[in-house]
Write an enzyme that holds these catalytic residues in place. Structure first.
Site, short mmCIF file in Angstrom:
data_model
loop_
_atom_site.label_atom_id
_atom_site.label_comp_id
_atom_site.label_asym_id
_atom_site.label_seq_id
_atom_site.Cartn_x
_atom_site.Cartn_y
_atom_site.Cartn_z
CE LYS A 14 0.76 1.14 4.41
NZ LYS A 14 1.31 2.70 4.95
N GLY A 100 7.23 1.22 5.10
CA GLY A 100 6.05 2.04 5.24
C GLY A 100 4.93 1.66 4.02
N GLY A 102 3.51 -1.57 4.27
CA GLY A 102 2.44 -2.38 5.04
C GLY A 102 2.63 -3.87 4.59
CB SER A 106 0.05 -6.78 2.79
OG SER A 106 -0.71 -7.21 1.61
CG ASP A 138 -0.75 -0.25 8.06
OD1 ASP A 138 -1.37 0.54 8.24
OD2 ASP A 138 0.52 -0.03 7.83
#
Length: 296
Positions: A14, A100, A102, A106, A138
């Site tokens: 992301k 940063g 994710g 994920s 996240d």
């Protein structure tokens, strides 16, 4: 139960098109506003069912911590379902860590989506989100499965449709940054005014919010990240010189530029065009998670 294995499942990264810190709760958690977008830079996971209840992870690329977020996600789902089934989980790690982007979150979301099917639970998304939330801020976004406007501590998600096609140039310098260091920095601004009213966002305003080439928005985590890691500033300037805009995603150290077109001929940078030690890709925005239909 006939399903024994699932192979070649994606776990997309992301980007935060902007990230504002609007306050801080009494328990220390920071309040955020952000637009999260899914991109086609993915890890790949494979699963085989075990009947002995064991959960084992096998690293096909970058070695991961012994008890990583994937195993914790699998364990949480196993316990919530009261299951005696287990799984072997193979992870081909492609999304850089400490970026940063994710990647670990994920992977954990793909574990929940995959094992929900492999173990025959067929739970709806709302129930998986209950398991995802304690795993990390996240993880719910990736289970949510759609580009989203996020508020609160990341738990308030509203799907958004961004103008397309969308392309992003993403680079990560060698250094990685611990998220806790950034949120604990005295340089972090924690009082950016809220500009989003959930449920009343016009498409024209959304276009402005989602475009780092415009005058709106910023990443409040970027100044403390640049102070701790000068390579973030170098990456931002490197991209800005080539594409006219740049912004750090999440807590860094990856930085991205919005491109004028989503029609990208190559996913990787030409050999030798990135500074030594950097990794990068030319990415397309996905809009929806490839496994979004696995939990409805």
């Amino acid at each position: 139960m006939s399903l024994r294995a699932l192979h070649d499942l994606p776990a997309p990264a992301k980007l935060n098109l902007f990230l504002h810190v609007t306050g801080r709760r009494a328990d220390g958690y920071h309040l955020l506003e952000s637009i999260f977008v899914l991109i086609d830079w993915c890890d790949t996971l494979h699963f085989e069912r075990r009947d002995d209840g064991l959960l084992r992870r096998h690293d096909l690329g970058e070695p991961l911590p012994a008890d990583d977020l994937c195993l914790r996600a699998a364990r949480a789902l196993q316990m919530a379902g009261g299951l005696t089934l287990g799984a072997d989980i193979w992870i081909d790690k492609r999304v850089p860590s400490g970026a940063g982007m994710g990647g670990g979150s994920s992977d954990a979301a793909t574990v929940l989506l995959a094992l929900n099917r492999l173990w025959g639970l067929r739970w709806p998304r709302a129930r998986l989100l209950e398991i995802a939330a304690p795993l990390g801020a996240d993880v719910p976004f990736f289970v949510h499965g759609h580009d989203a406007l996020a508020q609160g501590v990341g738990e308030r998600l509203r799907s958004v449709e961004l103008p397309g096609p969308r392309g992003y140039a993403v680079v990560k310098p060698p250094a990685s940054i611990a998220t806790a260091d950034i949120f604990g920095s005295p340089l972090l601004r924690r009082d950016t005014p809220s500009v989003i009213l959930m449920g009343s966002l016009e498409s024209s305003a959304l276009h402005s919010l989602a475009d780092p080439r415009g005058n709106f928005g910023h990443n409040d985590l970027e100044p403390p990240a640049q102070a701790r890691c000068p390579e973030v500033a170098q990456a931002a300037e490197w991209l800005r010189a080539r594409f006219g805009n740049s912004r750090m995603t999440g807590s860094g150290s990856a930085v991205f530029s919005k491109l004028d077109t989503g029609a990208l001929p190559e996913a990787t940078w030409p050999e030798g065009s990135l500074p030594e030690g950097w990794v990068g890709r030319l990415c397309r925005g996905l809009g929806r998670h490839p496994l979004a239909d696995w939990a409805e």
